[in-house]
Design a protein around this motif. Structure first.
Motif, PDB file in Angstrom:
ATOM      1  N   ASP A  99      -4.599   6.864   8.364  1.00  0.00           N
ATOM      2  CA  ASP A  99      -5.053   6.319   7.086  1.00  0.00           C
ATOM      3  C   ASP A  99      -6.331   6.992   6.610  1.00  0.00           C
ATOM      4  O   ASP A  99      -6.990   7.722   7.349  1.00  0.00           O
ATOM      5  CB  ASP A  99      -5.247   4.803   7.216  1.00  0.00           C
ATOM      6  CG  ASP A  99      -3.921   4.106   7.490  1.00  0.00           C
ATOM      7  OD1 ASP A  99      -2.970   4.350   6.733  1.00  0.00           O
ATOM      8  OD2 ASP A  99      -3.846   3.351   8.475  1.00  0.00           O
ATOM      9  N   PHE A 100      -6.687   6.698   5.361  1.00  0.00           N
ATOM     10  CA  PHE A 100      -7.858   7.325   4.762  1.00  0.00           C
ATOM     11  C   PHE A 100      -9.106   6.463   4.894  1.00  0.00           C
ATOM     12  O   PHE A 100     -10.173   6.884   4.515  1.00  0.00           O
ATOM     13  CB  PHE A 100      -7.594   7.621   3.285  1.00  0.00           C
ATOM     14  CG  PHE A 100      -6.670   8.786   3.063  1.00  0.00           C
ATOM     15  CD1 PHE A 100      -7.173  10.069   2.952  1.00  0.00           C
ATOM     16  CD2 PHE A 100      -5.299   8.598   2.978  1.00  0.00           C
ATOM     17  CE1 PHE A 100      -6.326  11.155   2.743  1.00  0.00           C
ATOM     18  CE2 PHE A 100      -4.446   9.667   2.765  1.00  0.00           C
ATOM     19  CZ  PHE A 100      -4.957  10.947   2.656  1.00  0.00           C
TER      20      PHE A 100
ATOM     21  N   ARG B 152      -4.269  -0.620  -3.395  1.00  0.00           N
ATOM     22  CA  ARG B 152      -4.676  -0.038  -2.107  1.00  0.00           C
ATOM     23  C   ARG B 152      -5.770   1.011  -2.309  1.00  0.00           C
ATOM     24  O   ARG B 152      -6.707   1.099  -1.515  1.00  0.00           O
ATOM     25  CB  ARG B 152      -3.461   0.592  -1.404  1.00  0.00           C
ATOM     26  CG  ARG B 152      -2.497  -0.441  -0.866  1.00  0.00           C
ATOM     27  CD  ARG B 152      -1.410   0.179   0.012  1.00  0.00           C
ATOM     28  NE  ARG B 152      -0.321  -0.783   0.134  1.00  0.00           N
ATOM     29  CZ  ARG B 152       0.847  -0.695  -0.496  1.00  0.00           C
ATOM     30  NH1 ARG B 152       1.113   0.345  -1.270  1.00  0.00           N
ATOM     31  NH2 ARG B 152       1.751  -1.631  -0.349  1.00  0.00           N
ATOM     32  N   ILE B 153      -5.635   1.800  -3.364  1.00  0.00           N
ATOM     33  CA  ILE B 153      -6.657   2.826  -3.634  1.00  0.00           C
ATOM     34  C   ILE B 153      -7.986   2.169  -4.018  1.00  0.00           C
ATOM     35  O   ILE B 153      -9.059   2.572  -3.546  1.00  0.00           O
ATOM     36  CB  ILE B 153      -6.165   3.781  -4.746  1.00  0.00           C
ATOM     37  CG1 ILE B 153      -4.915   4.523  -4.272  1.00  0.00           C
ATOM     38  CG2 ILE B 153      -7.259   4.757  -5.156  1.00  0.00           C
ATOM     39  CD1 ILE B 153      -5.099   5.379  -3.044  1.00  0.00           C
TER      40      ILE B 153
ATOM     41  N   ARG C 220      -9.514   0.855  -0.913  1.00  0.00           N
ATOM     42  CA  ARG C 220     -10.098   1.944  -0.127  1.00  0.00           C
ATOM     43  C   ARG C 220     -11.497   2.273  -0.615  1.00  0.00           C
ATOM     44  O   ARG C 220     -12.410   2.499   0.163  1.00  0.00           O
ATOM     45  CB  ARG C 220      -9.266   3.211  -0.334  1.00  0.00           C
ATOM     46  CG  ARG C 220      -8.262   3.492   0.698  1.00  0.00           C
ATOM     47  CD  ARG C 220      -7.821   4.934   0.461  1.00  0.00           C
ATOM     48  NE  ARG C 220      -6.412   5.071   0.712  1.00  0.00           N
ATOM     49  CZ  ARG C 220      -5.713   6.142   0.365  1.00  0.00           C
ATOM     50  NH1 ARG C 220      -6.292   7.140  -0.295  1.00  0.00           N
ATOM     51  NH2 ARG C 220      -4.435   6.212   0.650  1.00  0.00           N
TER      52      ARG C 220
ATOM     53  N   ARG D  34       0.982   8.304   1.885  1.00  0.00           N
ATOM     54  CA  ARG D  34      -0.457   8.129   1.691  1.00  0.00           C
ATOM     55  C   ARG D  34      -1.070   9.431   1.209  1.00  0.00           C
ATOM     56  O   ARG D  34      -0.875  10.472   1.846  1.00  0.00           O
ATOM     57  CB  ARG D  34      -1.111   7.770   3.028  1.00  0.00           C
ATOM     58  CG  ARG D  34      -0.682   6.452   3.614  1.00  0.00           C
ATOM     59  CD  ARG D  34      -0.953   6.393   5.110  1.00  0.00           C
ATOM     60  NE  ARG D  34      -0.034   7.248   5.839  1.00  0.00           N
ATOM     61  CZ  ARG D  34       0.682   6.868   6.906  1.00  0.00           C
ATOM     62  NH1 ARG D  34       0.573   5.647   7.384  1.00  0.00           N
ATOM     63  NH2 ARG D  34       1.494   7.716   7.507  1.00  0.00           N
ATOM     64  N   SER D  35      -1.811   9.360   0.130  1.00  0.00           N
ATOM     65  CA  SER D  35      -2.597  10.525  -0.263  1.00  0.00           C
ATOM     66  C   SER D  35      -3.932  10.018  -0.786  1.00  0.00           C
ATOM     67  O   SER D  35      -4.222   8.827  -0.716  1.00  0.00           O
ATOM     68  CB  SER D  35      -1.847  11.357  -1.304  1.00  0.00           C
ATOM     69  OG  SER D  35      -1.780  10.667  -2.525  1.00  0.00           O
ATOM     70  N   ARG D  36      -4.767  10.931  -1.293  1.00  0.00           N
ATOM     71  CA  ARG D  36      -6.105  10.507  -1.710  1.00  0.00           C
ATOM     72  C   ARG D  36      -6.052   9.567  -2.908  1.00  0.00           C
ATOM     73  O   ARG D  36      -6.881   8.683  -3.038  1.00  0.00           O
ATOM     74  CB  ARG D  36      -6.971  11.727  -2.049  1.00  0.00           C
ATOM     75  CG  ARG D  36      -7.166  12.629  -0.863  1.00  0.00           C
ATOM     76  CD  ARG D  36      -8.490  13.343  -0.773  1.00  0.00           C
ATOM     77  NE  ARG D  36      -8.537  14.004   0.518  1.00  0.00           N
ATOM     78  CZ  ARG D  36      -8.996  13.428   1.638  1.00  0.00           C
ATOM     79  NH1 ARG D  36      -9.499  12.203   1.613  1.00  0.00           N
ATOM     80  NH2 ARG D  36      -8.938  14.062   2.784  1.00  0.00           N
ATOM     81  N   ASP D  37      -5.063   9.750  -3.780  1.00  0.00           N
ATOM     82  CA  ASP D  37      -5.047   8.990  -5.038  1.00  0.00           C
ATOM     83  C   ASP D  37      -3.921   7.988  -5.149  1.00  0.00           C
ATOM     84  O   ASP D  37      -3.806   7.293  -6.161  1.00  0.00           O
ATOM     85  CB  ASP D  37      -4.947   9.965  -6.215  1.00  0.00           C
ATOM     86  CG  ASP D  37      -6.104  10.928  -6.225  1.00  0.00           C
ATOM     87  OD1 ASP D  37      -7.238  10.466  -6.021  1.00  0.00           O
ATOM     88  OD2 ASP D  37      -5.871  12.141  -6.409  1.00  0.00           O
ATOM     89  N   SER D  38      -3.064   7.951  -4.158  1.00  0.00           N
ATOM     90  CA  SER D  38      -1.980   6.962  -4.210  1.00  0.00           C
ATOM     91  C   SER D  38      -1.637   6.551  -2.797  1.00  0.00           C
ATOM     92  O   SER D  38      -1.949   7.260  -1.836  1.00  0.00           O
ATOM     93  CB  SER D  38      -0.748   7.538  -4.926  1.00  0.00           C
ATOM     94  OG  SER D  38      -0.267   8.667  -4.228  1.00  0.00           O
ATOM     95  N   ASP D  39      -1.025   5.396  -2.671  1.00  0.00           N
ATOM     96  CA  ASP D  39      -0.719   4.856  -1.348  1.00  0.00           C
ATOM     97  C   ASP D  39       0.499   3.950  -1.504  1.00  0.00           C
ATOM     98  O   ASP D  39       0.378   2.781  -1.820  1.00  0.00           O
ATOM     99  CB  ASP D  39      -1.931   4.084  -0.826  1.00  0.00           C
ATOM    100  CG  ASP D  39      -1.801   3.734   0.655  1.00  0.00           C
ATOM    101  OD1 ASP D  39      -0.658   3.570   1.130  1.00  0.00           O
ATOM    102  OD2 ASP D  39      -2.840   3.616   1.321  1.00  0.00           O
TER     103      ASP D  39
ATOM    104  N   ARG E 227       3.845   2.150  -0.042  1.00  0.00           N
ATOM    105  CA  ARG E 227       4.432   1.643   1.195  1.00  0.00           C
ATOM    106  C   ARG E 227       5.529   0.672   0.831  1.00  0.00           C
ATOM    107  O   ARG E 227       5.373  -0.124  -0.093  1.00  0.00           O
ATOM    108  CB  ARG E 227       3.379   0.877   2.002  1.00  0.00           C
ATOM    109  CG  ARG E 227       2.227   1.745   2.406  1.00  0.00           C
ATOM    110  CD  ARG E 227       1.096   0.961   3.006  1.00  0.00           C
ATOM    111  NE  ARG E 227      -0.050   1.840   3.114  1.00  0.00           N
ATOM    112  CZ  ARG E 227      -0.850   1.927   4.174  1.00  0.00           C
ATOM    113  NH1 ARG E 227      -0.629   1.146   5.213  1.00  0.00           N
ATOM    114  NH2 ARG E 227      -1.843   2.758   4.191  1.00  0.00           N
TER     115      ARG E 227
END
Lengths: 389, 389
Positions: free
Chosen positions: A7-8, A379-380, A383, B269-274, B276
Motif C-alpha cells: 500500500d501507499f 481512499r485517496i 491516504r 492501487r496507484s498514486r491517484d486511484s485505489d 478494490r
C-alpha cells in the motif's frame, strides 16, 4: 530493514508483533496489546510484498502461486526488532516479511469479513438529506471528503450553492471521477419538452424509480442540479430502496423470494437506441446481501418468466410498488436554483410530483457516475489525511 | 383500426389470431397456424399499448397496475378482422388491443424464456477469431451488423485494416455506442513504459485475465488496436472464460461451488486511484447461469473470507488458474499493424507472452465499452433491416 507493504500509506493500528508460532497450516501472531490471529501459510505466501513478488512501481503481483504445490514453512517464523513478522518458505527458501500494521488491518481470523451492512433511512430520519456547501466541495478536499462519506453511507445527499451554470453538475461529478456517458450524453437535461423521448422530459409525475434500470450496468451515482425553477409543483420524493428491501424481507418473505430471483424485463425504446434488460428488482450478491435495486415502473417490458410464475411475479411487484409508495418512507425535497442532489442510483428510488410547465420553467441538469469511483476517491483522500498531505 | 404496439417495427411472425377464449385467469389465443398460448389477465392488462396507457412518443408507460386489485375481463375476448386480440376490462371498461405478431413474439406459455446459453469455444474451434474487414465496418451498416453478431455470440473477434491512426480504435468503438471512460482515460495505450502504473505497461508476460476486475462494474467490451508492432514476442493468448466455467462446473463441482460463492478481493492501487472490489471469480445471475468472469491474478488483494474457507478458496483458485492456463483452450494471435481485437471483457480471458521491448516497438491503443450498447446497436440495425431502411 523497512518491511515492504503493498500500500501507499500506513495502517491505523501498529502495535508490534511480540510472538509468532507456526503449525503445519498456519502462523499464529500475537500483537503487543494481546490480540492474536491465525494466518494460513498459503495466504501469507500469496501476500508476500517483496520487490520480487510484487512489482514496486505498479503494486501488482508478478508472483503466482504454483497450482500444484502448497506453501510450507522452513523452520519457525521470526519476529523482527521492528515488530514485523518474517517467514522463510520451504523449497526455494524465499523470505517474506509482513508489516505488523498491515497484518493487523487484514486479519480474517475471528474478525468480521465482508462489506458493512448499510444504515438505511426513512421519512422520520432527521436532517435528510445531509446537506453540504457546494462551493466548498468544489475547492476543498476536506469538504469533499465529508460529502462523499455521506454519499457512500446514506446514499442521498444535497449540495447547496453549486453555481447554476450549465457545466456546474459536471464540475461537481469530476471531483469524484469520470462521468459515465450514456445515450443521453455526458450531461443531460430534465425539462418538459414538446417531443420527449422519455417520460422524465414531460411534466408528468414520476413514480419512484432508479435511472437506466433497462441497462445491464445501471449507473451507480446520479447527480441532479437545479439551474432554474419557477414552475409550480414537481417536488422530489426520495425513498431508500435498501429500506424497501429490508421491509419486504422481514414482512413479505414469499414476495421477497420472488423479487430476488425472478427477472423482470425493462425496456427503453427510442428511434436510435433500444435498451432491454431482465433482472430481479432486488439483486443479491453471492452471499445474499442486497447489492442493488432495479425499479422503474414506466419502463416495463413484457414479463418473460415461466407460465406458472406470472401471477406470483405480478403479486410480488404490486407489493413492492405499494411499499415503495409508502409516505412514511419518503423524504420530500423542494428545488432551489443552485441545489444539487447526489445519490446512489442503485439504491435510492427517486420520483416527483406532477408540475405545471405552463406556469414557469423547471430546468435540471444531470449526469451519472459510478460507485467504484466514489470508493477510490475516498481512499485517496484518506491516504492524504493519513500522510498529513 | 391499427392495433397499437410498443415497438418501432413489425414482428417476425404475423399469422392472424383465429380464436380467443377467456377463463377467470387467462386468455387462450390460437393463431392461424394452429399454435396456441395462454396469457394471464394481469399480463395483458399490464401490456396495454393504447395511447392512454403507453405514451406514444416515449414508448413508456403512464399506466400503473393497481396494487390492490386484480384485472378481470368484462365478457369474452374478441378477435378483430385484422387478426388482433381485443379485450375489455371489468370495472373501468378500458379496452385493450394486441397485435397478433406482438403477442406471438412475447408468448411465454410453453416457450423458452430467458437468455440463450452462449456457444463457447476452445483452441480447436476453426477460424478463430472470426475476422472482418475494419474499413467496411467503419462505413457500412451491414458489415457492422455481421461483426456485432459475432462479438455478441462468440465474444471474441478481429477486424483487419483499421487505419493505424491514434483515433482509430475510438472510431470503431463509436460505431457501437459511448466509450466507457476510466482512470486510464477514454483511449489508453499498451506499451512498455519506464514508470508503469500497471503490469500491462511493462514487457512482462501477462497471465489470462479480464481488465478492471478491481471495479464493481468491469467493462463489458474491450477494443485493442495495433498501431505498430516491430517487437519480438508478445503474442496474444485468448481463452473463453465461459468454457473455463463450464469445465469447472462439470469436472470440479466442489471448486465450482467455492468459485461462484466466495468473494476474492482484487486491488488496483496507484498514486491517484485505489480501486478494490470483492466478488466471486465466477458470477452467477439469479437463475444460476454464468453472468461474468472476474479473473486477474496480478491484481490479488488480501483474501478476506471466513478462516475456515481460506484454504478451500485457494485450492479452488489454483484449480481455476490451471484450467485457464490449459493450452488446448487457448487461441493465439499475432499482432499486425491495423489489427483490432474486440472481445467481451466479462467473458474472455486475455493474456500475452513476454516481449522484447529493446528489440522493437509494440504499441497498442485500446478503449472500453459496454455489452448493453452492443445489444442496443444490434436491435437498431435489425430494425432498419426489418423496415427495409
Amino acid at each position: 530493514m523497512v518491511t515492504p507493504t503493498p500500500d501507499f500509506v500506513g495502517y491505523p493500528e501498529t502495535p508490534a508483533i511480540v510472538a509468532a508460532t507456526g503449525t503445519d497450516r498456519w502462523v499464529t501472531v500475537t500483537w503487543a496489546d494481546g490480540l492474536s490471529a491465525r494466518f494460513h501459510h498459503v495466504w501469507l505466501r500469496d501476500n508476500c510484498a517483496c520487490a520480487e513478488c510484487l512489482l514496486p512501481l505498479t503494486k501488482e503481483q508478478t508472483f503466482e502461486l504454483d497450482p500444484a504445490a502448497s506453501p510450507s514453512l522452513d523452520g519457525q517464523p521470526i519476529v523482527e526488532a521492528t515488530g514485523a513478522l518474517v517467514v522463510t518458505w520451504a523449497g526455494d527458501r524465499h523470505r517474506s516479511a509482513y508489516h505488523q500494521g498491515w497484518l493487523r488491518a487484514h486479519r480474517y481470523d475471528g474478525a468480521a469479513v465482508g462489506a458493512r451492512a448499510p444504515v438505511t433511512w426513512d421519512g422520520s430520519t432527521p436532517d435528510m438529506p445531509p446537506t453540504f456547501d457546494g462551493t466548498a466541495v468544489l475547492r476543498d478536499d476536506d469538504a469533499l471528503r465529508e460529502w462523499l462519506v455521506a454519499l457512500r453511507d446514506v446514499g442521498f445527499t444535497r449540495l447547496r450553492d453549486v453555481p447554476p451554470r450549465p457545466g456546474g453538475v459536471g464540475e461537481v461529478a469530476a471531483r469524484i471521477g469520470p462521468i459515465r456517458e450514456t445515450n443521453f450524453g455526458l450531461l443531460w437535461d430534465v425539462r418538459s419538452e414538446p417531443e420527449p423521448v422519455t417520460n422524465a422530459n414531460t411534466d408528468l409525475a414520476l413514480p419512484p424509480h432508479v435511472d437506466l434500470c433497462t441497462r445491464e450496468y445501471q449507473p451507480g451515482l446520479q447527480f441532479l442540479h437545479c439551474i432554474r425553477n419557477t414552475a409550480t409543483g414537481g417536488r422530489g420524493r426520495y425513498v431508500d430502496g435498501f429500506r424497501v428491501a429490508a421491509i419486504l424481507a422481514r414482512d413479505e418473505p414469499e414476495h421477497y423470494a420472488v423479487l430476488t430471483t425472478q427477472p423482470m424485463a425493462r425496456a427503453n425504446r427510442s428511434r436510435d437506441s433500444d435498451y432491454r434488460w431482465s433482472v430481479p428488482p432486488i439483486v443479491l450478491d453471492a452471499r445474499g446481501a442486497v447489492a442493488e435495486i432495479r425499479w422503474g415502473n414506466w419502463l416495463r417490458a413484457p414479463l418473460a418468466v415461466e407460465f406458472d410464475q406470472v401471477e406470483r411475479v405480478y403479486a410480488a411487484a404490486a407489493c413492492m410498488t405499494a411499499v415503495a409508495a409508502r409516505d412514511d418512507l419518503a423524504v420530500h425535497v423542494d428545488w432551489q436554483a443552485g441545489d444539487l442532489l447526489a445519490f446512489d442510483n442503485r439504491r435510492i428510488l427517486h420520483g416527483r410530483d406532477t408540475f405545471d410547465s405552463a406556469g414557469g420553467q423547471r430546468f435540471l441538469r444531470g449526469c451519472y457516475g459510478e460507485r467504484e469511483e466514489l470508493h477510490s476517491r475516498l481512499r485517496i483522500l484518506d491516504r492524504r489525511i493519513a500522510s498529513g498531505r
